[in-house]
Scaffold this motif. Structure first.
Motif, PDB file in Angstrom:
ATOM      1  N   VAL A  91       0.821  -1.202   0.000  1.00 29.33           N
ATOM      2  CA  VAL A  91       0.000   0.000   0.000  1.00 29.33           C
ATOM      3  C   VAL A  91       0.855   1.253   0.000  1.00 29.33           C
ATOM      4  CG1 VAL A  91      -1.557   1.368   1.441  1.00 29.33           C
ATOM      5  CG2 VAL A  91      -2.060  -1.041   1.022  1.00 29.33           C
ATOM      6  N   TRP A  92       1.926   1.269   0.785  1.00 29.98           N
ATOM      7  CA  TRP A  92       2.693   2.488   1.006  1.00 29.98           C
ATOM      8  C   TRP A  92       3.868   2.679   0.054  1.00 29.98           C
ATOM      9  CZ3 TRP A  92       0.919   6.489   3.501  1.00 29.98           C
ATOM     10  CH2 TRP A  92      -0.052   6.308   4.496  1.00 29.98           C
ATOM     11  N   TYR A  93       4.252   1.614  -0.655  1.00 21.82           N
ATOM     12  CA  TYR A  93       5.402   1.726  -1.544  1.00 21.82           C
ATOM     13  C   TYR A  93       5.021   1.310  -2.962  1.00 21.82           C
ATOM     14  CZ  TYR A  93       8.231   2.341   2.639  1.00 21.82           C
ATOM     15  OH  TYR A  93       8.754   2.813   3.815  1.00 21.82           O
ATOM     16  N   ALA A  94       5.721   1.874  -3.952  1.00 26.04           N
ATOM     17  CA  ALA A  94       5.438   1.580  -5.350  1.00 26.04           C
ATOM     18  C   ALA A  94       6.734   1.346  -6.105  1.00 26.04           C
ATOM     19  CB  ALA A  94       4.671   2.745  -5.988  1.00 26.04           C
ATOM     20  N   GLY A  95       6.605   0.712  -7.286  1.00 25.50           N
ATOM     21  CA  GLY A  95       7.741   0.557  -8.179  1.00 25.50           C
ATOM     22  C   GLY A  95       8.925  -0.139  -7.563  1.00 25.50           C
ATOM     23  N   ASN A  96      10.117   0.395  -7.806  1.00 29.46           N
ATOM     24  CA  ASN A  96      11.347  -0.214  -7.295  1.00 29.46           C
ATOM     25  C   ASN A  96      11.407  -0.203  -5.774  1.00 29.46           C
ATOM     26  OD1 ASN A  96      12.375  -0.755  -9.872  1.00 29.46           O
ATOM     27  ND2 ASN A  96      13.302   1.280 -10.044  1.00 29.46           N
ATOM     28  N   ASP A  97      10.821   0.850  -5.164  1.00 25.22           N
ATOM     29  CA  ASP A  97      10.798   0.908  -3.698  1.00 25.22           C
ATOM     30  C   ASP A  97      10.023  -0.269  -3.123  1.00 25.22           C
ATOM     31  OD1 ASP A  97      12.316   3.186  -3.527  1.00 25.22           O
ATOM     32  OD2 ASP A  97      10.594   4.543  -3.482  1.00 25.22           O
ATOM     33  N   ARG A  98       8.884  -0.579  -3.749  1.00 26.54           N
ATOM     34  CA  ARG A  98       8.084  -1.711  -3.266  1.00 26.54           C
ATOM     35  C   ARG A  98       8.825  -3.023  -3.453  1.00 26.54           C
ATOM     36  NH1 ARG A  98       2.682  -1.780  -6.071  1.00 26.54           N
ATOM     37  NH2 ARG A  98       3.691  -3.059  -7.649  1.00 26.54           N
ATOM     38  N   SER A  99       9.453  -3.200  -4.633  1.00 27.67           N
ATOM     39  CA  SER A  99      10.227  -4.414  -4.885  1.00 27.67           C
ATOM     40  C   SER A  99      11.327  -4.578  -3.847  1.00 27.67           C
ATOM     41  CB  SER A  99      10.841  -4.373  -6.291  1.00 27.67           C
ATOM     42  OG  SER A  99       9.844  -4.293  -7.273  1.00 27.67           O
ATOM     43  N   GLN A 100      12.020  -3.477  -3.575  1.00 27.25           N
ATOM     44  CA  GLN A 100      13.114  -3.522  -2.610  1.00 27.25           C
ATOM     45  C   GLN A 100      12.603  -3.848  -1.209  1.00 27.25           C
ATOM     46  OE1 GLN A 100      15.271   0.177  -1.429  1.00 27.25           O
ATOM     47  NE2 GLN A 100      17.056  -0.848  -2.310  1.00 27.25           N
ATOM     48  N   MET A 101      11.515  -3.203  -0.811  1.00 26.09           N
ATOM     49  CA  MET A 101      10.973  -3.432   0.525  1.00 26.09           C
ATOM     50  C   MET A 101      10.458  -4.861   0.699  1.00 26.09           C
ATOM     51  SD  MET A 101      11.292  -0.986   2.718  1.00 26.09           S
ATOM     52  CE  MET A 101       9.965  -1.276   3.904  1.00 26.09           C
ATOM     53  N   LEU A 102       9.828  -5.411  -0.343  1.00 26.60           N
ATOM     54  CA  LEU A 102       9.339  -6.790  -0.250  1.00 26.60           C
ATOM     55  C   LEU A 102      10.507  -7.766  -0.171  1.00 26.60           C
ATOM     56  CD1 LEU A 102       6.340  -6.669  -2.754  1.00 26.60           C
ATOM     57  CD2 LEU A 102       6.217  -6.979  -0.276  1.00 26.60           C
ATOM     58  N   GLY A 103      11.586  -7.467  -0.887  1.00 31.45           N
ATOM     59  CA  GLY A 103      12.779  -8.306  -0.779  1.00 31.45           C
ATOM     60  C   GLY A 103      13.401  -8.219   0.598  1.00 31.45           C
ATOM     61  N   TRP A 104      13.481  -6.994   1.120  1.00 26.94           N
ATOM     62  CA  TRP A 104      14.026  -6.818   2.473  1.00 26.94           C
ATOM     63  C   TRP A 104      13.135  -7.484   3.513  1.00 26.94           C
ATOM     64  CZ3 TRP A 104      15.714  -0.937   2.411  1.00 26.94           C
ATOM     65  CH2 TRP A 104      16.858  -0.822   1.617  1.00 26.94           C
ATOM     66  N   ARG A 105      11.822  -7.460   3.281  1.00 26.35           N
ATOM     67  CA  ARG A 105      10.906  -8.107   4.226  1.00 26.35           C
ATOM     68  C   ARG A 105      11.180  -9.608   4.284  1.00 26.35           C
ATOM     69  NH1 ARG A 105       7.099 -11.368   4.965  1.00 26.35           N
ATOM     70  NH2 ARG A 105       7.399 -12.073   2.822  1.00 26.35           N
ATOM     71  N   ALA A 106      11.386 -10.226   3.107  1.00 25.84           N
ATOM     72  CA  ALA A 106      11.714 -11.652   3.071  1.00 25.84           C
ATOM     73  C   ALA A 106      13.042 -11.917   3.782  1.00 25.84           C
ATOM     74  CB  ALA A 106      11.778 -12.132   1.616  1.00 25.84           C
ATOM     75  N   ALA A 107      14.013 -11.012   3.577  1.00 24.83           N
ATOM     76  CA  ALA A 107      15.300 -11.165   4.253  1.00 24.83           C
ATOM     77  C   ALA A 107      15.149 -11.003   5.758  1.00 24.83           C
ATOM     78  CB  ALA A 107      16.293 -10.129   3.711  1.00 24.83           C
ATOM     79  N   ALA A 108      14.263 -10.088   6.183  1.00 22.04           N
ATOM     80  CA  ALA A 108      14.039  -9.870   7.613  1.00 22.04           C
ATOM     81  C   ALA A 108      13.489 -11.133   8.277  1.00 22.04           C
ATOM     82  CB  ALA A 108      13.078  -8.699   7.831  1.00 22.04           C
ATOM     83  N   GLU A 109      12.624 -11.868   7.562  1.00 21.40           N
ATOM     84  CA  GLU A 109      12.093 -13.124   8.112  1.00 21.40           C
ATOM     85  C   GLU A 109      13.214 -14.132   8.324  1.00 21.40           C
ATOM     86  OE1 GLU A 109       8.914 -14.823   5.968  1.00 21.40           O
ATOM     87  OE2 GLU A 109       7.446 -13.295   6.574  1.00 21.40           O
ATOM     88  N   GLN A 110      14.074 -14.277   7.303  1.00 20.68           N
ATOM     89  CA  GLN A 110      15.178 -15.243   7.413  1.00 20.68           C
ATOM     90  C   GLN A 110      16.157 -14.837   8.504  1.00 20.68           C
ATOM     91  OE1 GLN A 110      15.023 -18.040   5.632  1.00 20.68           O
ATOM     92  NE2 GLN A 110      13.149 -17.261   4.701  1.00 20.68           N
ATOM     93  N   LEU A 111      16.478 -13.548   8.550  1.00 21.77           N
ATOM     94  CA  LEU A 111      17.393 -13.050   9.575  1.00 21.77           C
ATOM     95  C   LEU A 111      16.784 -13.218  10.961  1.00 21.77           C
ATOM     96  CD1 LEU A 111      20.115 -11.646  10.069  1.00 21.77           C
ATOM     97  CD2 LEU A 111      18.918  -9.450   9.878  1.00 21.77           C
ATOM     98  N   GLY A 112      15.475 -12.961  11.063  1.00 20.65           N
ATOM     99  CA  GLY A 112      14.782 -13.123  12.339  1.00 20.65           C
ATOM    100  C   GLY A 112      14.811 -14.563  12.815  1.00 20.65           C
ATOM    101  N   GLN A 113      14.603 -15.495  11.887  1.00 18.26           N
ATOM    102  CA  GLN A 113      14.636 -16.908  12.259  1.00 18.26           C
ATOM    103  C   GLN A 113      16.019 -17.297  12.775  1.00 18.26           C
ATOM    104  OE1 GLN A 113      13.434 -19.564   9.119  1.00 18.26           O
ATOM    105  NE2 GLN A 113      13.859 -21.401  10.297  1.00 18.26           N
ATOM    106  N   ALA A 114      17.053 -16.848  12.074  1.00 20.54           N
ATOM    107  CA  ALA A 114      18.419 -17.177  12.495  1.00 20.54           C
ATOM    108  C   ALA A 114      18.753 -16.542  13.845  1.00 20.54           C
ATOM    109  CB  ALA A 114      19.408 -16.712  11.425  1.00 20.54           C
TER     110      ALA A 114
END
Length: 403
Positions: A124-147
């Motif tokens: 909702v809050w991000y668009a274009g490359n910003d949204r792509s980047q944030m969604l990628g970082w979100r996935a990384a945050a899950e993996q980092l959080g698990q570790a």
């Protein structure tokens, strides 16, 4: 209102995903809990896996609860984090198995309640490359959080088997950061419909021409299901294969499983950059690398090094493909349906994880391979072929649409 492009605000968005994968943080304490509570191995394992049962239900129910109670996505996330924090630390004060199990189920309800909103709010809050980047970082945050939660809980185990549950205090840290830094989306849709919003802080990103949910959402759900059946299956079977190759006394499997999370984290971090350069072609790169990982893992035989390479490779491309799925959703459903379609995709991911052992067993039986020893690797070449077929179907369909 805080700028959505602020570094601290982006950290606040990602902080809620950091604790989403902490359900398995207490796995290292299961032997101690088994002895202290005088329970069976199966009962002990349920303490780690039981949150998943209610995650699926509350992922489905969350959008309807939000609509019924007139809650914004931000408020749903805040409520979910409070539930995770309280239910997560409850076993620190409890020594009754059934009460601990109940608290773990409630923990799963908290995760499920805000899982889809954590993703939808970024869309909702991000668009274009910003949204792509944030969604990628979100996935990384899950993996980092698990570790990180695994490491923290393991350190706390030196004090007592109760202590690892204190790791869920991180939910309150995430709650504080999120509450103070993330803008409220409660009136976003109304603003989008009645005004030409151009402010950097309140720009809706979903295309306003989208008026109904596209049938493509169903295909993405099935796609998510297949991806996780493969990924979780490889995680589940690696330990057994490692022992089959290296002997019954081998205990190094957990090290390689942890290193695999590093690859997955890198995939999430680099997704935005790769997607910026490759665009939709990112899906072909991700599926191709996943297929290679499956062939290496499944056809390695007694070559442990080749098998480990396949294992370490699988996480990186998964984090290229899964954010892309979420990145497509804003163009496939109207703004007010984003939590719903995000929930459907999450159901695909969660049900894939739940069904993965059965899917692998079915393939073993069809191939007449034993459910032990090197026979555990049998499903993965099949998964590799399926991924290549999917890539081919996507390519042909896209070419036809372009023409």
């Amino acid at each position: 209102m805080n700028s959505r492009d602020s570094f601290i605000t982006k950290i606040a968005f990602l902080s809620v995903s950091f604790v989403l994968t902490s359900a398995y943080a207490i796995q290292g304490a299961l032997p101690q809990m088994k002895a202290a509570l005088n329970i069976s191995q199966t009962q002990a394992e349920y303490l780690a896996t039981s949150p998943a049962f209610l995650v699926i239900f509350f992922v489905i129910a969350s959008p309807f609860i939000a609509r019924l109670c007139h809650l914004s996505d931000k408020k749903v996330i805040q409520i979910g984090l409070i539930i995770v924090g309280l239910a997560g630390i409850a076993p620190f004060f409890i020594s009754n198995y059934w009460l601990i199990l109940l608290s773990r189920l409630i923990l799963g309800a908290g995760f499920g309640l805000y899982n889809s909103q954590a993703i939808a709010l970024i869309s909702v809050w991000y668009a274009g490359n910003d949204r792509s980047q944030m969604l990628g970082w979100r996935a990384a945050a899950e993996q980092l959080g698990q570790a990180c939660t695994l490491v923290i809980a393991g350190g706390l185990l030196t004090f007592s088997w109760h202590a690892p549950f204190l790791v869920y205090l991180l939910a309150f840290v995430a709650l504080a950061i999120f509450s103070f830094r993330v803008p409220d989306d409660e009136h976003l849709e109304e603003q989008a419909q009645t005004t030409n919003v151009t402010s950097q802080d309140v720009e809706p990103t979903t295309h306003r021409s989208v008026t109904k949910i596209s049938p493509m959402v169903g295909l993405l759900v099935a796609f998510a299901f297949i991806l996780v059946v493969d990924y979780v299956g490889m995680n589940n079977r690696f330990s057994g294969l490692a022992v089959a190759i290296n002997g019954q006394n081998y205990q190094g499997a957990s090290l390689f499983l942890s290193l695999m999370l590093v690859g997955a984290t890198l995939g999430g971090i680099t997704y935005g950059t790769i997607q910026k350069h490759l665009g939709f072609n990112t899906v072909y790169l991700g599926l191709g690398l996943m297929a290679i990982a499956n062939f290496l893992f499944g056809l390695a035989g007694n070559n442990f090094v080749v098998m480990v390479v396949g294992l370490l490779l699988i996480g990186f491309p998964l984090q290229l493909v899964s954010p892309l799925i979420f990145n497509l959703l804003p163009d496939l459903a109207p703004l007010n349906k984003q939590p719903l379609v995000t929930s459907l995709v999450l159901i695909g991911f969660n049900f894939g994880a739940f069904f993965s052992p059965t899917a692998a067993e079915i393939i073993n039986k069809l191939l007449n391979k034993p459910m032990s020893g090197l026979g555990l690797a049998a499903p993965f070449p099949i998964y590799g072929v399926i991924l290549l077929v999917i890539a081919g179907i996507i390519f042909i369909t896209k070419q036809k649409n372009n023409n």
